[in-house]
Design a protein around this motif. Structure first.
Motif, PDB file in Angstrom:
ATOM      1  N   VAL A  63       5.032   3.899 -13.486  1.00 15.27           N
ATOM      2  CA  VAL A  63       6.045   4.230 -12.488  1.00 15.27           C
ATOM      3  C   VAL A  63       6.639   2.938 -11.946  1.00 15.27           C
ATOM      4  O   VAL A  63       5.909   2.055 -11.488  1.00 15.27           O
ATOM      5  N   VAL A  64       7.952   2.832 -12.011  1.00 16.80           N
ATOM      6  CA  VAL A  64       8.665   1.661 -11.527  1.00 16.80           C
ATOM      7  C   VAL A  64       9.362   2.039 -10.224  1.00 16.80           C
ATOM      8  O   VAL A  64      10.043   3.064 -10.155  1.00 16.80           O
ATOM      9  N   VAL A  65       9.195   1.195  -9.203  1.00 19.11           N
ATOM     10  CA  VAL A  65       9.806   1.421  -7.895  1.00 19.11           C
ATOM     11  C   VAL A  65      10.710   0.239  -7.576  1.00 19.11           C
ATOM     12  O   VAL A  65      10.274  -0.915  -7.635  1.00 19.11           O
ATOM     13  N   VAL A  66      11.972   0.549  -7.243  1.00 17.66           N
ATOM     14  CA  VAL A  66      12.968  -0.473  -6.930  1.00 17.66           C
ATOM     15  C   VAL A  66      13.652  -0.072  -5.631  1.00 17.66           C
ATOM     16  O   VAL A  66      13.905   1.117  -5.393  1.00 17.66           O
ATOM     17  N   ASP A  67      13.947  -1.069  -4.783  1.00 20.51           N
ATOM     18  CA  ASP A  67      14.677  -0.748  -3.569  1.00 20.51           C
ATOM     19  C   ASP A  67      16.180  -0.820  -3.818  1.00 20.51           C
ATOM     20  O   ASP A  67      16.631  -1.173  -4.912  1.00 20.51           O
ATOM     21  N   SER A  68      16.961  -0.465  -2.795  1.00 19.36           N
ATOM     22  CA  SER A  68      18.408  -0.382  -2.961  1.00 19.36           C
ATOM     23  C   SER A  68      19.062  -1.747  -3.168  1.00 19.36           C
ATOM     24  O   SER A  68      20.213  -1.821  -3.598  1.00 19.36           O
ATOM     25  N   GLU A  69      18.354  -2.838  -2.875  1.00 23.60           N
ATOM     26  CA  GLU A  69      18.883  -4.182  -3.083  1.00 23.60           C
ATOM     27  C   GLU A  69      18.460  -4.782  -4.408  1.00 23.60           C
ATOM     28  O   GLU A  69      18.734  -5.959  -4.675  1.00 23.60           O
ATOM     29  N   GLY A  70      17.776  -4.007  -5.231  1.00 26.60           N
ATOM     30  CA  GLY A  70      17.378  -4.478  -6.553  1.00 26.60           C
ATOM     31  C   GLY A  70      16.056  -5.208  -6.594  1.00 26.60           C
ATOM     32  O   GLY A  70      15.708  -5.783  -7.636  1.00 26.60           O
TER      33      GLY A  70
ATOM     34  N   SER B 162       0.832  -1.206   0.000  1.00 24.43           N
ATOM     35  CA  SER B 162       0.000   0.000   0.000  1.00 24.43           C
ATOM     36  C   SER B 162       0.864   1.253   0.000  1.00 24.43           C
ATOM     37  O   SER B 162       0.549   2.236  -0.680  1.00 24.43           O
ATOM     38  N   GLN B 163       1.989   1.217   0.713  1.00 27.32           N
ATOM     39  CA  GLN B 163       2.892   2.367   0.701  1.00 27.32           C
ATOM     40  C   GLN B 163       3.560   2.533  -0.658  1.00 27.32           C
ATOM     41  O   GLN B 163       3.773   3.656  -1.123  1.00 27.32           O
ATOM     42  N   VAL B 164       3.902   1.412  -1.286  1.00 32.89           N
ATOM     43  CA  VAL B 164       4.491   1.492  -2.629  1.00 32.89           C
ATOM     44  C   VAL B 164       3.493   2.085  -3.618  1.00 32.89           C
ATOM     45  O   VAL B 164       3.850   2.923  -4.461  1.00 32.89           O
ATOM     46  N   ARG B 165       2.237   1.672  -3.526  1.00 30.03           N
ATOM     47  CA  ARG B 165       1.218   2.249  -4.423  1.00 30.03           C
ATOM     48  C   ARG B 165       1.046   3.739  -4.138  1.00 30.03           C
ATOM     49  O   ARG B 165       0.830   4.529  -5.056  1.00 30.03           O
ATOM     50  N   ALA B 166       1.146   4.120  -2.872  1.00 31.64           N
ATOM     51  CA  ALA B 166       1.048   5.542  -2.547  1.00 31.64           C
ATOM     52  C   ALA B 166       2.182   6.329  -3.202  1.00 31.64           C
ATOM     53  O   ALA B 166       1.978   7.445  -3.695  1.00 31.64           O
TER      54      ALA B 166
ATOM     55  N   MET C  90      12.118  -5.573  -6.969  1.00 33.31           N
ATOM     56  CA  MET C  90      11.066  -4.834  -7.652  1.00 33.31           C
ATOM     57  C   MET C  90       9.877  -4.647  -6.705  1.00 33.31           C
ATOM     58  O   MET C  90       9.257  -5.608  -6.262  1.00 33.31           O
ATOM     59  N   LEU C  91       9.594  -3.391  -6.418  1.00 32.08           N
ATOM     60  CA  LEU C  91       8.453  -3.085  -5.559  1.00 32.08           C
ATOM     61  C   LEU C  91       7.214  -2.740  -6.371  1.00 32.08           C
ATOM     62  O   LEU C  91       6.097  -3.006  -5.924  1.00 32.08           O
ATOM     63  N   ALA C  92       7.398  -2.135  -7.510  1.00 33.43           N
ATOM     64  CA  ALA C  92       6.294  -1.838  -8.433  1.00 33.43           C
ATOM     65  C   ALA C  92       6.850  -1.989  -9.845  1.00 33.43           C
ATOM     66  O   ALA C  92       7.811  -1.307 -10.220  1.00 33.43           O
ATOM     67  N   ASP C  93       6.243  -2.918 -10.629  1.00 30.31           N
ATOM     68  CA  ASP C  93       6.780  -3.220 -11.953  1.00 30.31           C
ATOM     69  C   ASP C  93       6.168  -2.379 -13.053  1.00 30.31           C
ATOM     70  O   ASP C  93       6.609  -2.443 -14.208  1.00 30.31           O
ATOM     71  N   GLY C  94       5.118  -1.614 -12.763  1.00 31.50           N
ATOM     72  CA  GLY C  94       4.503  -0.796 -13.791  1.00 31.50           C
ATOM     73  C   GLY C  94       3.829  -1.611 -14.880  1.00 31.50           C
ATOM     74  O   GLY C  94       3.902  -1.244 -16.058  1.00 31.50           O
ATOM     75  N   MET C  95       3.165  -2.704 -14.506  1.00 34.61           N
ATOM     76  CA  MET C  95       2.532  -3.588 -15.499  1.00 34.61           C
ATOM     77  C   MET C  95       1.094  -3.228 -15.779  1.00 34.61           C
ATOM     78  O   MET C  95       0.430  -3.909 -16.554  1.00 34.61           O
ATOM     79  N   GLY C  96       0.541  -2.212 -15.171  1.00 32.86           N
ATOM     80  CA  GLY C  96      -0.823  -1.829 -15.504  1.00 32.86           C
ATOM     81  C   GLY C  96      -1.736  -1.882 -14.311  1.00 32.86           C
ATOM     82  O   GLY C  96      -1.390  -2.333 -13.219  1.00 32.86           O
ATOM     83  N   THR C  97      -2.972  -1.438 -14.554  1.00 32.11           N
ATOM     84  CA  THR C  97      -3.940  -1.323 -13.469  1.00 32.11           C
ATOM     85  C   THR C  97      -4.499  -2.659 -13.029  1.00 32.11           C
ATOM     86  O   THR C  97      -4.962  -2.797 -11.911  1.00 32.11           O
TER      87      THR C  97
END
Length: 556
Positions: free
Chosen positions: A206-213, A185-189, A215-222
Motif C-alpha cells: 500500500v502506497v500513501v501519498v499526500d496532496s503535495e506529493g 503511526s497514523q500512516v501505518r494505521a 511519500m508517506l508510505a513507500d510500500g517497500m516491505g516489512t
C-alpha cells in the motif's frame, strides 16, 4: 355607503330560502379555499435534478450554499438535490466556483435498488471495486487530520497457479487539513486498514501519498516498516521523558514565581544500543593453594671412603654422608606447591534506553536578583535530575516577557464578561419591570372591578332621618340619586315600590307599550335593584312607605 350595502345584502339574504343560503355559503367557502391553493400552484416553479448520488458531507455543503444565495431547492433523499428548472446550470456553475461537490463517493449503496439482472461479470466486478474504494474513502476521511482522500485498488485476476498469481496493490492520496499532520503511526494505521479491507492485499503493498506529493508510505516491505515503527517508539519514549522533566520543572517554578511567569523546554537524548559485556578480572595479590606435594627419599650402603662420582658429591650440602665403618647414607626431601590466581568473570547485558544527556532551558519573567536566580537554577537542577558528569546542560535566563497579546486577550475577556453582566442585569431589570407592570395591571383591573361594583350598587335612597327632616320642613322625600340605567321618575318608582310591597307582589313597572319596548332591559335592571333593596333593608323600606302614606293623607 358601506352600511347601505350591508343593509341591502342583509335584506337580500333574508329573502333567500335555507337551501339557497347553504349553497351560497358553500360556494363562498370553496372560492376562499381554492383561490390561495391555485395561486400557490401557479407560482410554484418546476424543479429539476441538479445533483444526485452526493455524499452527505457534499450535500450539506451544497444546501448551505443554496441557503446563502437564496436559491430554492428540494431534497429527494440525502444524495439528490433539485432546484428550479431555469436555475439548474446557474446553480451548478455557482457550486463549481465554490469547489463543490468535493467528492462523489459512493459505497455499498451502489447496489441498493440496482437490479443485477443483465449485468456482465466485468460490470459487477467494477461496481464491487468502486464500492470498496468508496467505503475506504469514507473511513479514512473520518480521521480528524484528513480533509479529503482518494483510494485506488488493483486486484489482478486469479490464476490457476499460485506462483503466477500477481499481488494486489493499492494507492491512497490524502489531503491533510491545514495545521494538521499525520505521523508515521497514523500512516501505518491507514496502510493496515486498507490491507485488511481488500482480499489478498498486504500492508507493504500500500502506497500513501499526500496532496503535495510527499511519500508517506513507500510500500517497500516489512523490514523498513518495522524499523520505522521502532524509531517512532524510541522517539515517543524520548518525548515522554522530556515532557515529564518539563512538567516537574514547570510545577516548581509556578509554585515559586506564580503562573505564566516562566517557560520551560526540555530535550532528552537516549542511547538505544543494546550491549552485552563479558569481563574477566584477575587479582594477583589474592592467591590460594591449589595442590601441595612433598617427596622424601633416603638410602644407606657400605663402600669405599669418598663420595659417589657425579654431581651429587660436588653439591654444597652433601646429600650423602660417610660413616666411620665406611657405610654411606642418602637422603632427599622435595615439596611442590601449586597456587591458583583469583579471577572474576562478569557478563552484563545493557538494555537500550539509557539517558545520554538531558538539556533544560528555562526563561523567567524579569527577575534581576542574582541570589534569586541562583536559587531558581539550583531548584531546577534537582527537579530535572541534571547530572553534570553525564554531560547534562541547564540554562536559566531572565527576560521581560511580552504580555501585549495576553493583556489584550484579558481585556477582551473582561469586556465580554462585563457585557454579559450588563445583559444579565438588564434581563433581570426587564423581568422585574415586566412583573411589576403585570402586577400593576392586575391590581388596576381588580380596583376597576371593585369600583364598578361599588358604582353599580350605590345607595338610591336617602337615610330615614334625612327624609323625616325633609317631611317636617314640608319637603318631598325622593331618591338620593338615580340608579345607573334607571330612566323612570323617582315619584313613579316610589309609587311602584309602595304598590308592590302592599300587594306582596313582584315589582312591576307600568309604562306605555312604546316605552316598555324601548326600555325593556332598563326595566329589568330597575326591578332587580328594587327587589334587592327590599330584601336587604326591609325596615328602611317600611319607614319610607309609611312616610309616603302620610304624605298621601296630607295631600288628600
Amino acid at each position: 355607503m358601506f352600511a347601505s350595502i350591508l343593509l341591502q345584502f342583509t335584506t337580500y339574504w333574508k329573502k333567500l330560502s335555507l337551501g339557497r343560503q347553504i349553497t351560497m355559503t358553500a360556494l363562498i367557502l370553496a372560492v376562499l379555499i381554492l383561490t390561495p391553493v391555485l395561486v400557490s400552484w401557479v407560482n410554484t416553479p418546476s424543479y429539476s435534478v441538479a445533483y444526485t448520488g452526493l455524499s452527505e458531507a457534499d450535500a450539506a455543503q451544497i444546501v448551505q450554499k443554496l441557503d446563502d444565495n437564496n436559491i430554492p431547492y428540494q431534497l429527494k433523499n440525502s444524495g439528490s438535490i433539485e432546484v428550479p428548472s431555469d436555475q439548474v446550470y446557474t446553480t451548478r456553475l455557482l457550486m463549481a466556483r465554490e469547489g463543490l461537490p468535493q467528492s462523489s463517493t459512493v459505497g455499498y449503496e451502489l447496489f441498493s435498488g440496482t437490479s443485477m439482472l443483465g449485468m456482465t461479470e466485468f460490470s459487477q466486478k467494477v461496481n464491487y471495486q468502486r464500492a470498496i474504494e468508496g467505503e475506504l474513502e469514507r473511513t479514512i476521511g473520518s480521521l480528524d487530520s484528513v480533509q479529503t482522500v482518494r483510494v485506488h485498488l488493483v486486484t489482478p485476476e486469479k490464476s490457476l497457479l499460485s506462483s503466477d498469481q500477481l499481488l494486489s496493490t493499492a494507492s491512497v492520496t490524502i489531503q491533510i487539513k491545514p495545521g494538521r499532520t499525520l505521523d508515521s503511526s497514523q500512516v501505518r494505521a491507514v496502510t493496515h486498514l486498507v490491507a485488511s479491507s481488500v482480499e489478498g492485499l498486504k500492508s507493504e503493498n500500500v502506497v500513501v501519498v499526500d496532496s503535495e506529493g510527499n511519500m508517506l508510505a513507500d510500500g517497500m516491505g516489512t523490514a523498513s516498516e518495522s524499523d520505522q515503527s521502532l524509531k517512532d517508539d524510541q522517539r515517543a519514549a524520548e518525548l515522554a521523558y522530556a515532557a515529564e522533566v518539563q512538567k516537574n520543572v514547570q510545577n516548581i517554578l509556578d509554585t515559586i514565581l506564580g503562573p505564566n511567569r516562566s517557560v520551560v523546554k526540555a530535550t532528552v537524548e537516549m542511547d538505544w544500543t543494546q550491549r552485552e559485556i563479558t569481563s574477566n578480572t584477575f587479582a594477583p595479590t589474592e592467591v590460594a593453594i591449589r595442590s601441595s606435594q612433598i617427596i622424601n627419599e633416603s638410602s644407606s650402603d657400605g663402600g669405599a671412603t669418598g663420595g659417589v662420582a657425579g654431581a651429587v658429591s660436588n653439591l654444597p650440602t652433601p646429600v650423602a654422608t660417610t660413616t666411620a665403618n665406611g657405610n654411606s647414607t642418602y637422603q632427599r626431601s622435595e615439596e611442590t606447591l601449586n597456587y591458583e590466581v583469583s579471577q572474576t568473570q562478569l557478563h552484563e547485558v545493557i538494555a537500550p534506553g539509557k539517558v545520554n544527556r538531558v538539556s533544560v532551558s528555562v526563561m523567567v519573567d524579569n527577575i534581576t536578583d542574582a541570589t534569586q536566580m541562583t536559587s531558581i537554577k539550583s531548584a531546577v537542577e534537582v527537579a530535572a535530575g541534571i547530572d553534570s558528569t553525564r554531560g547534562d546542560k541547564i540554562v536559566v535566563e531572565s527576560f521581560a516577557f511580552d504580555r501585549t497579546a495576553m493583556d489584550a486577550l484579558s481585556a477582551d475577556l473582561a469586556k465580554q464578561q462585563q457585557q454579559e453582566l450588563y445583559m444579565q442585569i438588564g434581563m433581570a431589570v426587564a423581568t422585574a419591570m415586566a412583573v411589576l407592570a403585570l402586577l400593576f395591571v392586575i391590581l388596576r383591573m381588580i380596583n376597576n372591578v371593585r369600583n364598578a361594583s361599588k358604582e353599580s350598587w350605590k345607595t338610591v335612597l336617602r337615610p330615614v332621618s334625612e327624609m323625616a327632616a325633609l317631611e317636617n320642613r314640608g319637603g318631598r322625600p325622593a331618591l338620593q340619586q338615580p340608579v345607573s340605567g334607571l330612566s323612570l321618575p323617582a315619584q313613579s318608582l316610589n309609587r311602584q315600590i309602595a304598590t308592590a310591597i302592599k300587594e306582596n307582589e313582584d315589582v312591576v313597572v307600568h309604562v306605555s307599550p312604546k316605552a316598555r319596548k324601548a326600555n325593556a332591559t332598563e326595566d329589568e335592571q330597575n326591578a332587580k335593584v328594587i327587589s334587592r333593596l327590599a330584601e336587604e333593608n326591609p325596615a328602611t323600606v317600611a319607614e319610607i312607605i309609611q312616610i309616603w302614606l302620610n304624605e298621601s293623607k296630607k295631600v288628600s
